[in-house]
Design an enzyme around this catalytic site. Sequence first.
Site, mmCIF file in Angstrom:
data_model
loop_
_atom_site.group_PDB
_atom_site.id
_atom_site.type_symbol
_atom_site.label_atom_id
_atom_site.label_comp_id
_atom_site.label_asym_id
_atom_site.label_seq_id
_atom_site.Cartn_x
_atom_site.Cartn_y
_atom_site.Cartn_z
ATOM 1 N N ASP A 3 -11.524 1.087 4.845
ATOM 2 C CA ASP A 3 -12.704 1.455 4.215
ATOM 3 C C ASP A 3 -13.868 1.864 5.080
ATOM 4 O O ASP A 3 -14.817 2.667 4.944
ATOM 5 C CB ASP A 3 -13.171 0.521 2.933
ATOM 6 C CG ASP A 3 -12.098 0.615 1.952
ATOM 7 O OD1 ASP A 3 -12.428 1.873 0.992
ATOM 8 O OD2 ASP A 3 -11.339 -0.103 1.784
ATOM 9 N N ARG A 61 -5.365 -3.943 8.777
ATOM 10 C CA ARG A 61 -5.044 -2.971 9.375
ATOM 11 C C ARG A 61 -4.047 -2.037 8.711
ATOM 12 O O ARG A 61 -3.174 -2.754 7.771
ATOM 13 C CB ARG A 61 -4.342 -3.156 10.760
ATOM 14 C CG ARG A 61 -5.146 -3.573 11.894
ATOM 15 C CD ARG A 61 -4.585 -3.985 13.092
ATOM 16 N NE ARG A 61 -5.441 -4.382 14.182
ATOM 17 C CZ ARG A 61 -6.277 -3.338 14.926
ATOM 18 N NH1 ARG A 61 -6.056 -2.313 14.743
ATOM 19 N NH2 ARG A 61 -7.019 -4.223 15.935
ATOM 20 N N ARG A 80 -10.064 5.993 -2.812
ATOM 21 C CA ARG A 80 -9.378 5.005 -1.806
ATOM 22 C C ARG A 80 -9.158 5.626 -0.489
ATOM 23 O O ARG A 80 -9.037 6.929 -0.180
ATOM 24 C CB ARG A 80 -8.056 4.492 -2.394
ATOM 25 C CG ARG A 80 -8.367 3.387 -3.840
ATOM 26 C CD ARG A 80 -6.961 3.007 -3.908
ATOM 27 N NE ARG A 80 -7.308 2.021 -5.477
ATOM 28 C CZ ARG A 80 -7.718 0.810 -5.155
ATOM 29 N NH1 ARG A 80 -8.107 0.366 -4.238
ATOM 30 N NH2 ARG A 80 -7.947 0.325 -6.206
ATOM 31 N N HIS A 103 0.826 -0.997 -0.056
ATOM 32 C CA HIS A 103 0.035 -0.234 0.072
ATOM 33 C C HIS A 103 0.779 0.910 -0.016
ATOM 34 O O HIS A 103 1.905 1.186 0.612
ATOM 35 C CB HIS A 103 -0.901 -0.077 1.138
ATOM 36 C CG HIS A 103 -1.987 -0.941 1.224
ATOM 37 N ND1 HIS A 103 -2.225 -1.861 0.225
ATOM 38 C CD2 HIS A 103 -3.362 -1.021 1.927
ATOM 39 C CE1 HIS A 103 -3.212 -2.565 0.135
ATOM 40 N NE2 HIS A 103 -4.087 -1.988 1.090
ATOM 41 N N GLU A 157 -15.790 -4.644 4.274
ATOM 42 C CA GLU A 157 -15.201 -3.318 4.357
ATOM 43 C C GLU A 157 -16.008 -2.142 4.784
ATOM 44 O O GLU A 157 -15.623 -1.510 5.779
ATOM 45 C CB GLU A 157 -14.463 -3.126 3.310
ATOM 46 C CG GLU A 157 -13.536 -4.221 2.511
ATOM 47 C CD GLU A 157 -12.760 -3.861 1.381
ATOM 48 O OE1 GLU A 157 -12.018 -3.030 1.348
ATOM 49 O OE2 GLU A 157 -13.465 -4.293 0.166
ATOM 50 N N ARG A 193 -6.118 -10.720 -4.317
ATOM 51 C CA ARG A 193 -7.218 -10.338 -3.912
ATOM 52 C C ARG A 193 -7.764 -9.520 -5.368
ATOM 53 O O ARG A 193 -7.087 -9.088 -6.281
ATOM 54 C CB ARG A 193 -6.737 -9.172 -3.147
ATOM 55 C CG ARG A 193 -8.047 -8.146 -2.713
ATOM 56 C CD ARG A 193 -7.826 -7.540 -1.515
ATOM 57 N NE ARG A 193 -7.239 -6.203 -1.783
ATOM 58 C CZ ARG A 193 -7.633 -4.675 -1.473
ATOM 59 N NH1 ARG A 193 -8.450 -4.818 -0.543
ATOM 60 N NH2 ARG A 193 -7.018 -3.713 -1.783
#
Length: 985
Positions: A593, A631, A762, A156, A556, A446
């Site tokens: 999210d 997390r 996002r 990320h 989410e 994913r």
Amino acid sequence: MSYRMSASDLRMGPGHFLTGLRNDDSLLRQVFFSILRHHHPNLAAKVDVIYALSQAWCTSQSDSDFELLVKYVSDLKPEERILVASSFSHMLNLHNLTEEVNSSQIGRAVRLGEMDSPTRDTNHSLLKLTTVNGLSPQQVYDSLCSQTVELVLTAHPTQALRASLLKKYAIVRRELDTLHSKRMSEYEKIETLESIRAAVQAAWRTDEIRRSKPTPQDEMRGGLAYFSTVIFDVVPVFHRRVDTALEKLGLPRLPLDRMLFKFGSWMGGDRDGNPNVTADTTRDVVVLARLEAVNAYFKQVEGLMFDLSMWRCSPELKELAQRIAAAESRDAVRVAEERKRRNYADFWAPIPATEPFRVVLSHMRDRLYNTRQVLHQCLIHPALSVRAALREAGAYEDAEDMARPLQLMYDSLVATGDESVAHARLLDLLRQIRTFGLSMMALDIRQESARHTEVMDAVTRYLGLGAYAGWDEGRRLAFLLEQLQGKRPLMPPGMDMSPEEREVVATFRMLSELPADSLGAYIISMAKTASDVLAVVLLQRETGVRPALRVVPLFETLDDLHNAPATISTLLANDWYRNHINGVQECMIGYSDSGKDAGRLAAAWALYETQEKLVAVAREYGVRLVLFHGRGGTVGRGGGPTHMAIRSQPAGTINGHLRVTVQGEIIEQQFGEKEVCFRTLDLYTSAVLEAALDPPPAPRAEWRALMGQLAADSCDTYRSVVYGTPDFYEYFMQSTAASELGRLNIGSRPSSRKQGGIETLRAIPWIFAWTQQRLHLPVWLGIGEALEAAFSKGHQPVLQDMYANWPFFTSTLDLVEMVLAKADARLSAFYERTLVEPRLAHLGERLRSLLANTQSNILIVVRKSALLEGNTPSQMSTPNLDEKIRLRSPYVAPLNVLQALSLRGLRRFREQGGDGVEYNPSDPEIIDLLSRDPKASRWRAAGAAAGGEGGAQQPQQPQHPYQAAMDDCLMITIKGIAAGMQNTG
């Protein structure tokens, strides 16, 4: 300046480390300024003035001091702004190193018994559970042996620092720690300081801006670097330490087939909204990870060949060695020539059977070499099936294939009385193989649920069965279960599909060609229904994925969390599905999210309740539930101190198995250095052990009811502001760097799933942008009003009781308090008056009023007069947190000012098309930076304005020097503020 602390200082507690922290901060700042003066003497004087002005304002808090700072910074030339921003960014990163060294010192003092531990470690947990909680040593041992922590590294985009800089800062951290931890002569001290200076100078002379976007393969290589340099070596050391602690309690070592940790990855497997992750990408990262593992094992096996020279062995090992030696002796010349060609360290000729350990290890070394060659060929030839190629060459495909002869050697050494040899490097290698396998870290896949629905819709339409996408949930479930229980193929070859649908199917087919142990779970993002799960199960069967990956729904949003128990209940009520999962169901819960959707407090409570309900559903059907915690690093995305985060989970939801993501900059913070990595493993092990054997008490009914009301009230306020306020999105885009964040090149994934407002943005850039602007809105918005409503109903004493006695509520408020301490309404107001149209200013005034209200009401509940006044037990994981934030502030404030000014300059330049801007930089270093090939680094201004990373990429064209200068200054400030705001918790 003193570089060591006496034992008496250490015994006085963590507060006495502050002197060392301040000294280190001053030392590195002096080193940096000496380098800056050497290269830019005039600029160094200006940086010195700006730092003094910033310090004065941070101390006085007066408007006049702030205006002096703004005026001085505003008068800088564009090229000076770049270098000033870079100076403060580097000083912040250097300061962060002093905090890391400070933490290492405290950890070292704890291990030496010179001070009490601010948080629990495994040894203290073992003693507490047996002496305080009254559990027998055997009970604790059994629980420890059955627990596993799986850490899943993700790419990320929150690690703003380039790897080139991280490596240089690692040298500074190591040498600075050496100054404290090692007795040194004056000569050694001078040489260590010179090494620090060299690394700081190299960092300063390195371009800190990524000039091109990383590929997913680059991200995987970055993640693998932590394994090759730190994690692979530390894991067996940590297991050895646990063995020692167990022996002190009269317990045996950990069983060799039980590992405390497993590692996973999303790098190259996370295709949710990332068009850069394809089936070929996933294949590449799997091969790269296996190569890393094989290279690591090759070194270990070759090293063992020098260690295990003994001739005594068990009959079983002797038989294996004789069989291998006989086969090699029949072709001894060829074997020797081949090993010579491979340039092995030693032992080229066939080894006689009188050295049985070396015979077996030599054979293993050959197979590892062959395995490496096959993997290289797989990288070169993408059409090869990796699984088939390994099998055909007789290479290592399964970790147990490699572990078996090593286990045989271990058993032989124990049987012949050579236990000490068995428990040395051979034991470490066995544990490394059982921990890392041949994949180093198993790759999760994913994909968004809608993409699977599109494929199923294409199938049913092609077969003339109707439109799957339009069916209700009952009809979808009936169809999927009928297909799963039948034997008829569902997907005919040559079926028409869109490119997006073909890519989904290609990914499944690729998975069938990869070694099974390289793959972890298949994560379904935005999962809402049971059919989302069954569709993936069916697609795996249809494409030949054997064995099938476990399918994990990711819940989410707030609604998805609330509906999750019913979804899982629908799945588990089906006999076929329960048999399919073999008694284990994994569910992932998303922190980022859900927080963006409902606000931090409502999300935290929904996550808490959802976990409890999911565990109850699984218990009803006799299924073991594994919760996967998605997390992030920041509090807004569920981040926080490891031990506190785990210990505040609902009782019965961890049960010895924890799976959690480690995202972005947190990878460096937890695994960037061996001592830090050891501490990270220690914290996870201790917390999971205590969660199983000493869970927190269930909250009282009164607390639950009040918490539910707080969540509802905070969610209402949050959504009314974020989603219900006219012009809020426009205010957000104008007052923050949200539209410019996409040009950071810190991740391969777009910042938005698609064009639109806050709904499509996002969670990471949403939180990142508010962090930069210093309002930190996603963390606290709605909490103050919820608390105020509770006060009005007379609940203040109950809230204070909850804070004092409920770990979940304590940790939630403590983390919010920490973020509030880093928020700065004055800087946020400066962004507003610099960037926002006057007609929107009333929104900023309202937000700052809500911030002040939240701060006041939080202080009432935690019974303090100022934020971070006296660390609470949960805040003790970061001793002297308030002082650390104060030390950072004078470095961060100038970056905030520079960022707002750069944003204003860039936006005006774009609006005016560059008319009337004359700028000719004079500094040779700046001219060199601005003359970089634009095709390799730049977005055209129109393309960036259209949406940054989420917008369409325009043809690369040279930038105006002024625009390039402001763009670079902006990127540097973003990185610097990120360093200043990193999770000090």
